[in-house]
Design a protein around this motif. Structure first.
Motif, PDB file in Angstrom:
ATOM      1  N   VAL A  21      -1.952 -10.660   4.894  1.00 26.36           N
ATOM      2  CA  VAL A  21      -3.066  -9.903   5.454  1.00 26.36           C
ATOM      3  C   VAL A  21      -2.906  -8.406   5.190  1.00 26.36           C
ATOM      4  O   VAL A  21      -1.784  -7.918   5.056  1.00 26.36           O
ATOM      5  CB  VAL A  21      -3.199 -10.125   6.983  1.00 26.36           C
ATOM      6  N   PRO A  22      -4.026  -7.691   5.149  1.00 20.74           N
ATOM      7  CA  PRO A  22      -3.928  -6.230   5.116  1.00 20.74           C
ATOM      8  C   PRO A  22      -3.347  -5.734   6.430  1.00 20.74           C
ATOM      9  O   PRO A  22      -3.462  -6.405   7.468  1.00 20.74           O
ATOM     10  CB  PRO A  22      -5.384  -5.769   4.981  1.00 20.74           C
ATOM     11  N   ALA A  23      -2.732  -4.562   6.420  1.00 21.06           N
ATOM     12  CA  ALA A  23      -2.074  -4.028   7.619  1.00 21.06           C
ATOM     13  C   ALA A  23      -3.037  -3.900   8.798  1.00 21.06           C
ATOM     14  O   ALA A  23      -2.638  -4.063   9.941  1.00 21.06           O
ATOM     15  CB  ALA A  23      -1.453  -2.667   7.309  1.00 21.06           C
ATOM     16  N   ARG A  24      -4.314  -3.649   8.530  1.00 15.15           N
ATOM     17  CA  ARG A  24      -5.273  -3.415   9.606  1.00 15.15           C
ATOM     18  C   ARG A  24      -6.108  -4.656   9.955  1.00 15.15           C
ATOM     19  O   ARG A  24      -7.098  -4.544  10.666  1.00 15.15           O
ATOM     20  CB  ARG A  24      -6.177  -2.238   9.245  1.00 15.15           C
ATOM     21  N   ARG A  25      -5.673  -5.841   9.523  1.00 13.04           N
ATOM     22  CA  ARG A  25      -6.390  -7.066   9.873  1.00 13.04           C
ATOM     23  C   ARG A  25      -6.192  -7.324  11.355  1.00 13.04           C
ATOM     24  O   ARG A  25      -5.067  -7.411  11.851  1.00 13.04           O
ATOM     25  CB  ARG A  25      -5.864  -8.251   9.061  1.00 13.04           C
TER      26      ARG A  25
END
Length: 170
Positions: A21-25
């Motif tokens: 996942v992206p860090a800001r998911r």
């Protein structure tokens, strides 16, 4: 430029899952889109409505306010994880059904997880304590009366279950 993905191991409803996942998911998005656990609803995306409430280490948490990467090393329970291993309903789920505690059902998963934690901490709430227990969750359909009745009924069902497993002493 594409966003960097992170390998994340989540423990959800007792099962381990590995996702990238992206860090800001947000945790709510990871649950719904990456793990396909669509019982966690997203309403306001600001932590106000409570529809996305899950249990993190047993405590209610707005999944729209927590990043998935922050959930590593924590036990997450979604509404899908509230049923018993044999598929039977938890006391809170049973009480919602018996007391007609839902109408459209959008807010229901957040109420179910919130009440589950609330009754663990206060298994015999007064009427006012039952109302306070759900005060952080919003519902546009029910008027809350049947939800409060469901909290009180779930407390009764929990008491009956504790009595039957302890042979009469609660």
């Amino acid at each position: 430029m594409s966003e960097e993905l992170h390998d994340v191991r989540l423990t959800v409803n007792g099962a381990s899952h590995e996702i990238r996942v992206p860090a800001r998911r947000l945790l709510s998005d990871a649950l719904r889109h990456d793990l396909r656990l669509t019982g966690t609803h997203v309403g306001c995306e600001h932590g106000v409505c409570g529809a996305c409430t899950v249990l993190v280490d047993g405590e209610p948490m707005r999944a729209c306010l927590m990043f998935a990467v922050s959930a590593v090393d924590h036990e997450i329970t979604t509404v899908e994880g509230l049923t018993h291993a044999d598929g039977s309903l938890s006391p809170v789920q049973q009480a919602f059904a018996e007391c007609h505690g839902l109408q459209c059902g959008f807010c229901t998963p957040g109420f179910l997880t919130t009440i589950t934690a609330g009754l663990r901490d206060n298994p015999q709430p007064t009427h006012e304590e039952a109302r306070d227990m759900i005060a952080g969750n919003l519902c546009r359909c029910t008027g809350y009366q049947n939800i409060v009745k469901a909290v009180e009924r779930a407390a009764e069902l929990g008491s009956e279950a504790r009595t039957s497993t302890t042979g009469g002493a609660s």
